[in-house]
Design a protein around this motif. Sequence first.
Motif, PDB file in Angstrom:
ATOM      1  N   GLY A 178     -26.353  14.365  17.661  1.00 50.63           N
ATOM      2  CA  GLY A 178     -26.621  15.139  16.458  1.00 50.63           C
ATOM      3  C   GLY A 178     -27.810  16.058  16.684  1.00 50.63           C
ATOM      4  O   GLY A 178     -28.698  15.776  17.497  1.00 50.63           O
ATOM      5  N   ARG A 179     -27.847  17.138  15.960  1.00 47.93           N
ATOM      6  CA  ARG A 179     -28.897  18.143  16.144  1.00 47.93           C
ATOM      7  C   ARG A 179     -30.298  17.563  15.987  1.00 47.93           C
ATOM      8  O   ARG A 179     -31.231  17.970  16.683  1.00 47.93           O
ATOM      9  CB  ARG A 179     -28.681  19.272  15.135  1.00 47.93           C
ATOM     10  CG  ARG A 179     -29.720  20.376  15.188  1.00 47.93           C
ATOM     11  CD  ARG A 179     -29.440  21.424  14.125  1.00 47.93           C
ATOM     12  NE  ARG A 179     -30.457  22.468  14.113  1.00 47.93           N
ATOM     13  CZ  ARG A 179     -30.490  23.452  13.221  1.00 47.93           C
ATOM     14  NH1 ARG A 179     -29.557  23.523  12.274  1.00 47.93           N
ATOM     15  NH2 ARG A 179     -31.443  24.364  13.264  1.00 47.93           N
ATOM     16  N   HIS A 180     -30.449  16.595  15.083  1.00 47.10           N
ATOM     17  CA  HIS A 180     -31.785  16.063  14.779  1.00 47.10           C
ATOM     18  C   HIS A 180     -32.021  14.676  15.375  1.00 47.10           C
ATOM     19  O   HIS A 180     -32.901  13.951  14.923  1.00 47.10           O
ATOM     20  CB  HIS A 180     -31.983  16.023  13.264  1.00 47.10           C
ATOM     21  CG  HIS A 180     -31.803  17.358  12.604  1.00 47.10           C
ATOM     22  ND1 HIS A 180     -32.680  18.405  12.773  1.00 47.10           N
ATOM     23  CD2 HIS A 180     -30.817  17.819  11.775  1.00 47.10           C
ATOM     24  CE1 HIS A 180     -32.266  19.454  12.085  1.00 47.10           C
ATOM     25  NE2 HIS A 180     -31.142  19.122  11.470  1.00 47.10           N
ATOM     26  N   ASP A 181     -31.252  14.330  16.378  1.00 48.71           N
ATOM     27  CA  ASP A 181     -31.388  13.011  16.993  1.00 48.71           C
ATOM     28  C   ASP A 181     -32.583  13.007  17.947  1.00 48.71           C
ATOM     29  O   ASP A 181     -32.555  13.644  19.005  1.00 48.71           O
ATOM     30  CB  ASP A 181     -30.111  12.659  17.761  1.00 48.71           C
ATOM     31  CG  ASP A 181     -30.072  11.207  18.198  1.00 48.71           C
ATOM     32  OD1 ASP A 181     -31.101  10.526  18.114  1.00 48.71           O
ATOM     33  OD2 ASP A 181     -28.994  10.758  18.636  1.00 48.71           O
ATOM     34  N   ARG A 182     -33.628  12.285  17.581  1.00 47.19           N
ATOM     35  CA  ARG A 182     -34.800  12.141  18.458  1.00 47.19           C
ATOM     36  C   ARG A 182     -34.682  10.898  19.337  1.00 47.19           C
ATOM     37  O   ARG A 182     -35.440  10.746  20.287  1.00 47.19           O
ATOM     38  CB  ARG A 182     -36.079  12.060  17.622  1.00 47.19           C
ATOM     39  CG  ARG A 182     -36.287  13.215  16.651  1.00 47.19           C
ATOM     40  CD  ARG A 182     -36.413  14.556  17.364  1.00 47.19           C
ATOM     41  NE  ARG A 182     -36.777  15.620  16.452  1.00 47.19           N
ATOM     42  CZ  ARG A 182     -35.927  16.482  15.893  1.00 47.19           C
ATOM     43  NH1 ARG A 182     -34.631  16.388  16.170  1.00 47.19           N
ATOM     44  NH2 ARG A 182     -36.349  17.428  15.079  1.00 47.19           N
ATOM     45  N   ALA A 207     -25.360  19.610  13.096  1.00 47.01           N
ATOM     46  CA  ALA A 207     -25.993  18.845  12.018  1.00 47.01           C
ATOM     47  C   ALA A 207     -26.042  17.384  12.446  1.00 47.01           C
ATOM     48  O   ALA A 207     -25.520  17.011  13.497  1.00 47.01           O
ATOM     49  CB  ALA A 207     -25.210  18.991  10.709  1.00 47.01           C
ATOM     50  N   GLY A 208     -26.657  16.564  11.606  1.00 49.31           N
ATOM     51  CA  GLY A 208     -26.662  15.130  11.867  1.00 49.31           C
ATOM     52  C   GLY A 208     -27.817  14.687  12.733  1.00 49.31           C
ATOM     53  O   GLY A 208     -28.523  15.488  13.349  1.00 49.31           O
ATOM     54  N   ALA A 209     -27.999  13.371  12.786  1.00 47.61           N
ATOM     55  CA  ALA A 209     -29.061  12.775  13.589  1.00 47.61           C
ATOM     56  C   ALA A 209     -28.436  11.750  14.535  1.00 47.61           C
ATOM     57  O   ALA A 209     -27.543  12.090  15.307  1.00 47.61           O
ATOM     58  CB  ALA A 209     -30.133  12.173  12.687  1.00 47.61           C
ATOM     59  N   HIS A 210     -28.848  10.495  14.439  1.00 50.28           N
ATOM     60  CA  HIS A 210     -28.371   9.502  15.404  1.00 50.28           C
ATOM     61  C   HIS A 210     -27.062   8.838  14.999  1.00 50.28           C
ATOM     62  O   HIS A 210     -26.298   8.404  15.854  1.00 50.28           O
ATOM     63  CB  HIS A 210     -29.449   8.426  15.593  1.00 50.28           C
ATOM     64  CG  HIS A 210     -29.165   7.494  16.726  1.00 50.28           C
ATOM     65  ND1 HIS A 210     -29.084   7.922  18.047  1.00 50.28           N
ATOM     66  CD2 HIS A 210     -28.938   6.150  16.762  1.00 50.28           C
ATOM     67  CE1 HIS A 210     -28.834   6.893  18.826  1.00 50.28           C
ATOM     68  NE2 HIS A 210     -28.721   5.811  18.079  1.00 50.28           N
TER      69      HIS A 210
END
Length: 228
Positions: A178-182, A207-210
């Motif tokens: 996802g774009r915001h997956d740290r 979009a999205g994270a983990h």
Amino acid sequence: MTAEGARLVCVPGLGLNEASWRPTLQALRAAGSRREQAVLELPGYGVRPARGADLRPEALAAVLVDALRRRPARPTVLAAHSASCGIVAHAVLQAPELVSALVLVGPMTDPRAGTWPRMAGRWLRTAGWERPSQVPVLARTYATTGPAWIARTMDHARREDLRTVVRQVHAPVLVVRGRHDRICPQDWADELVAAAPGRARSVTLDAGAHMVPLTHGARLAAALTEAW
């Protein structure tokens, strides 16, 4: 990446169950996919482990391979999420004849974040981008697996550098984040792609994270459809 006619078998992330993949599989079917689909739960990954269970990724991979061998013989695309990515990578090494492609969604075990404090830091930087609507699903599944078992299973998963396994995987590899997956930053996804000796590429969703298999199933399904 092509895997025409292959079944899709998904493994949940740590502490999750088949519900975490449901939105993605539903989106694939809605888009017209007739590919056989299945979610296989494993100890710590949908199933509460038995006392004394071997929770190392390579041991759980053997459980996964055994489950695949009990199904009708057919090429299989193995998809995993988060900590279970190490399991499916080991499964390819144990039974390369069964696996036609590998999909790693938000893969963990970046050695730069192998300690508990660093993992927690990445999780906190990611959590703010996650959808609150997923909380009831996570609460139920984490309670089923059990916090103590989740911690024990993660303790095994975090010690492994996934690159060392991927370097031996000759099946095509797709890494999705996802774009915001740290937890799985872009440079870690790129390192995994570079490590693969065969065809490999990474896709970052817009979009999205983990938790994208659960929160952004349609976008993940589109990435999988394009890859095939």
